[in-house]
Design a protein around this motif. Sequence first.
Motif, PDB file in Angstrom:
ATOM      1  N   ALA A 203       0.547  -1.346   0.020  1.00 36.38           N
ATOM      2  CA  ALA A 203      -0.048   0.053  -0.362  1.00 36.38           C
ATOM      3  C   ALA A 203       0.748   0.807  -0.137  1.00 36.38           C
ATOM      4  O   ALA A 203       0.666   2.213  -0.589  1.00 36.38           O
ATOM      5  N   GLU A 204       2.130   1.400   0.089  1.00 30.45           N
ATOM      6  CA  GLU A 204       2.798   2.212   0.430  1.00 30.45           C
ATOM      7  C   GLU A 204       3.666   2.399  -0.224  1.00 30.45           C
ATOM      8  O   GLU A 204       3.742   3.773  -0.904  1.00 30.45           O
TER       9      GLU A 204
ATOM     10  N   LYS B  67       2.084   1.995  -2.948  1.00 33.39           N
ATOM     11  CA  LYS B  67       0.990   2.652  -4.056  1.00 33.39           C
ATOM     12  C   LYS B  67       0.819   3.870  -4.304  1.00 33.39           C
ATOM     13  O   LYS B  67       0.475   4.703  -4.529  1.00 33.39           O
ATOM     14  N   TYR B  68       0.461   4.950  -2.726  1.00 35.65           N
ATOM     15  CA  TYR B  68       0.064   5.979  -2.005  1.00 35.65           C
ATOM     16  C   TYR B  68       0.801   6.407  -1.947  1.00 35.65           C
ATOM     17  O   TYR B  68       0.824   7.774  -0.896  1.00 35.65           O
TER      18      TYR B  68
ATOM     19  N   VAL C 150       1.698   9.499  -3.328  1.00 37.20           N
ATOM     20  CA  VAL C 150       0.524  10.438  -3.504  1.00 37.20           C
ATOM     21  C   VAL C 150       0.245  11.510  -3.251  1.00 37.20           C
ATOM     22  O   VAL C 150       0.140  11.697  -1.927  1.00 37.20           O
TER      23      VAL C 150
ATOM     24  N   LYS D 154      -1.866  14.293  -2.012  1.00 33.90           N
ATOM     25  CA  LYS D 154      -2.319  14.501  -1.791  1.00 33.90           C
ATOM     26  C   LYS D 154      -2.671  14.686   0.027  1.00 33.90           C
ATOM     27  O   LYS D 154      -2.569  14.463   1.313  1.00 33.90           O
TER      28      LYS D 154
ATOM     29  N   ILE E 197      -1.274   6.471   4.668  1.00 34.19           N
ATOM     30  CA  ILE E 197      -1.291   5.275   3.672  1.00 34.19           C
ATOM     31  C   ILE E 197      -2.756   4.663   3.673  1.00 34.19           C
ATOM     32  O   ILE E 197      -3.377   4.854   2.273  1.00 34.19           O
TER      33      ILE E 197
ATOM     34  N   LEU F 291      -5.632   7.415   2.621  1.00 40.13           N
ATOM     35  CA  LEU F 291      -6.021   7.305   1.220  1.00 40.13           C
ATOM     36  C   LEU F 291      -5.868   5.995   0.041  1.00 40.13           C
ATOM     37  O   LEU F 291      -7.064   5.990  -0.896  1.00 40.13           O
ATOM     38  N   TRP F 292      -5.727   4.496   0.419  1.00 35.86           N
ATOM     39  CA  TRP F 292      -6.348   3.557   0.265  1.00 35.86           C
ATOM     40  C   TRP F 292      -7.861   3.282   0.720  1.00 35.86           C
ATOM     41  O   TRP F 292      -8.837   3.358  -0.315  1.00 35.86           O
TER      42      TRP F 292
ATOM     43  N   ASP G  68     -10.150   5.657  -1.531  1.00 29.37           N
ATOM     44  CA  ASP G  68     -10.223   4.284  -3.493  1.00 29.37           C
ATOM     45  C   ASP G  68     -11.546   2.821  -3.505  1.00 29.37           C
ATOM     46  O   ASP G  68     -11.638   2.889  -4.187  1.00 29.37           O
TER      47      ASP G  68
ATOM     48  N   LYS H 124      -6.873  -2.610  -6.397  1.00 30.51           N
ATOM     49  CA  LYS H 124      -6.304  -0.716  -6.051  1.00 30.51           C
ATOM     50  C   LYS H 124      -4.868  -1.155  -6.440  1.00 30.51           C
ATOM     51  O   LYS H 124      -4.061   0.387  -6.208  1.00 30.51           O
TER      52      LYS H 124
END
Length: 205
Positions: free
Chosen positions: A14-15, A17-18, A21, A23, A182, A185-186, A189, A201
């Motif tokens: 997850a980290e 991926k996100y 980000v 945001k 993390i 944000l996940w 989604d 995801k």
Amino acid sequence: MNKTKEFLKIFKKAEKKYGPVDKRLAGEGWNSGWKMLIATIMSAQSRDETTIPIAEYLFDKYDSLDKLANAKFNEVLKILKSMNYNRTKSKHIIEASRFICDNFNGEIPDEIDELVKIPGVGRKTANLVLSEVHKKDGICVDTHVHRISNVFEIVNTKNPDETEIELRKIVPKKYWSRINRIFVLWGKDVSGRDKGKFLDKLKSN
């Protein structure tokens, strides 16, 4: 199942991926601890995209904790009128500001037992303050962290406070302050509790 290994496997994916980000979440990017705390109180059950501009407007009008502590309820409510639970949040904002001024000389405490005495501050907000303001280890568990941790059977808990307690036993400290951003944000989604959708995801785009 080795829950620590399972958590780290999921978290690292997850980290990856996100982590990149860009945001901003409601509790991030403030130039003082009191603003971060108040913005986090405001963010409960509200979108970050909604909370941040309203918080910025509030802090423009009340540019110190002392001014916010002496604000009139109806004036704060007017600013928060478009937010969920605006009356409760307006009350907590003023009471929290007053409490910090009266009991902590306007300084944000760095112990969780002191932080949770502040009106409107639960363990989620307290842990976020510890990690964001004081750079201490804290696991901030909101609905997203709670949901994901249960979906992947890292914990089997009924509420975020229970999840925090269990994650403290499972997760190495160096990861504590990184979990919230993390997983939030996940979680934003993916709706629901379908493990497959969460894993989808994490696949490369």
